[in-house]
Design a protein around this motif. Structure first.
Motif, short mmCIF file in Angstrom:
data_model
loop_
_atom_site.label_atom_id
_atom_site.label_comp_id
_atom_site.label_asym_id
_atom_site.label_seq_id
_atom_site.Cartn_x
_atom_site.Cartn_y
_atom_site.Cartn_z
N HIS A 45 -6.47 5.19 6.22
CA HIS A 45 -5.55 5.57 5.15
C HIS A 45 -4.59 6.65 5.62
O HIS A 45 -3.42 6.68 5.23
CB HIS A 45 -6.33 6.00 3.91
CG HIS A 45 -7.09 4.87 3.30
ND1 HIS A 45 -7.75 4.97 2.11
CD2 HIS A 45 -7.29 3.59 3.71
CE1 HIS A 45 -8.33 3.82 1.82
NE2 HIS A 45 -8.07 2.98 2.78
N GLU A 46 -5.07 7.55 6.48
CA GLU A 46 -4.21 8.61 7.03
C GLU A 46 -3.09 8.00 7.86
O GLU A 46 -1.92 8.38 7.75
CB GLU A 46 -5.03 9.60 7.87
CG GLU A 46 -6.06 10.38 7.09
CD GLU A 46 -7.34 9.58 6.79
OE1 GLU A 46 -7.60 8.56 7.48
OE2 GLU A 46 -8.05 9.96 5.86
N GLU A 47 -3.45 7.05 8.71
CA GLU A 47 -2.46 6.36 9.53
C GLU A 47 -1.45 5.62 8.64
O GLU A 47 -0.26 5.59 8.92
CB GLU A 47 -3.17 5.38 10.46
CG GLU A 47 -2.27 4.64 11.41
CD GLU A 47 -3.01 3.61 12.26
OE1 GLU A 47 -2.32 2.86 12.97
OE2 GLU A 47 -4.25 3.54 12.19
N ALA A 48 -1.94 5.04 7.56
CA ALA A 48 -1.06 4.31 6.64
C ALA A 48 -0.04 5.23 6.00
O ALA A 48 1.13 4.87 5.86
CB ALA A 48 -1.90 3.64 5.55
N ALA A 52 3.82 4.57 6.59
CA ALA A 52 4.64 4.25 5.41
C ALA A 52 5.81 5.20 5.28
O ALA A 52 6.92 4.79 4.90
CB ALA A 52 3.78 4.29 4.15
N GLU A 53 5.59 6.46 5.61
CA GLU A 53 6.68 7.44 5.51
C GLU A 53 7.77 7.16 6.55
O GLU A 53 8.96 7.23 6.25
CB GLU A 53 6.12 8.85 5.72
CG GLU A 53 7.15 9.93 5.44
CD GLU A 53 6.53 11.31 5.51
OE1 GLU A 53 7.24 12.24 5.94
OE2 GLU A 53 5.36 11.46 5.13
N ARG A 54 7.38 6.78 7.75
CA ARG A 54 8.35 6.52 8.82
C ARG A 54 9.01 5.15 8.68
O ARG A 54 10.18 4.99 9.00
CB ARG A 54 7.65 6.55 10.18
CG ARG A 54 7.31 7.90 10.71
CD ARG A 54 6.93 7.85 12.20
NE ARG A 54 6.20 6.68 12.61
CZ ARG A 54 4.88 6.60 12.76
NH1 ARG A 54 4.13 7.65 12.51
NH2 ARG A 54 4.30 5.50 13.17
N ALA A 73 -6.72 7.39 -3.96
CA ALA A 73 -5.89 8.55 -3.64
C ALA A 73 -4.76 8.13 -2.70
O ALA A 73 -3.61 8.55 -2.87
CB ALA A 73 -6.73 9.65 -3.00
N THR A 74 -5.07 7.27 -1.75
CA THR A 74 -4.05 6.76 -0.83
C THR A 74 -3.03 5.93 -1.60
O THR A 74 -1.82 6.06 -1.38
CB THR A 74 -4.70 5.90 0.28
OG1 THR A 74 -5.65 6.71 0.98
CG2 THR A 74 -3.66 5.37 1.23
N CYS A 75 -3.51 5.11 -2.52
CA CYS A 75 -2.62 4.30 -3.35
C CYS A 75 -1.66 5.19 -4.13
O CYS A 75 -0.46 4.93 -4.19
CB CYS A 75 -3.46 3.45 -4.30
SG CYS A 75 -2.54 2.24 -5.24
#
Length: 188
Positions: A45-48, A52-54, A73-75
């Protein structure tokens, strides 16, 4: 109809991020959509969140496995860019209670799908959600999608309530049978 559907999905500018779950499942989803989307996957989820930001994907398929407590929380974080800029989030899980579906929708998910995933159904849902979010979408189409989710949740809740009542009835009858089978004089 197939050609029209493929034309809609085959837009080179469309991007999909597949998040979490085991590697074979991520690869399966990535392979299933590689003709329609530029697809990337994230194992955590951290990698996601970083990707997603980049990369700004249009669609995010988020595996909310029972082992992962951070899926909702990731969602929530992935759906932060509110409005038309936020990606279309679809949560996939092997176990979905009505409460978990409500949590997913409250966290920003546009849809929830239970495993095993039917790729044809998932493709249709993605197509519908992207069409509803597109420039030609109307408030009425978006309202119909929300109502469909609510109706589905109400049906699930009613079904689960019936299952609980049936289980309670079985337990009561079993206990009554045990009580009746006891010897009145010895209590055995």
């Amino acid at each position: 109809p197939q050609a029209r559907r493929d034309r809609f999905l085959r837009q080179p500018s469309r991007k999909m991020l597949v998040v979490g779950g085991d590697c074979p499942f991520r690869r399966f989803l990535a392979h299933s959509f590689k003709m329609a989307f530029a697809v990337r996957d994230a194992g955590s989820h951290e990698e996601a969140l970083e990707l997603a930001e980049r990369w700004s994907p249009d669609v995010i398929l988020l595996d909310a496995s029972p082992r992962s407590r951070s899926a909702f929380a990731t969602c929530r974080k992935l759906s932060q860019p509110a409005g038309d800029d936020s990606p279309t989030l679809i949560v996939i899980s092997s176990k979905f209670s009505a409460d978990e579906q409500v949590k997913a929708f409250e966290s920003g998910a546009a849809d929830c799908i239970a495993k095993p995933v039917d790729v044809v159904e998932l493709r249709s849902r993605i197509q519908l959600l992207l069409r509803a979010k597109g420039p030609d979408s109307s408030p009425e189409v978006r309202r119909q999608i929300r109502e469909g989710h609510r109706s589905q949740l109400r049906q699930l809740a009613a079904q689960q309530a019936q299952e609980v009542i049936a289980t309670q009835d079985v337990a009561v009858f079993a206990l009554a049978g045990i009580a009746e089978s006891r010897d009145q004089e010895t209590g055995d």
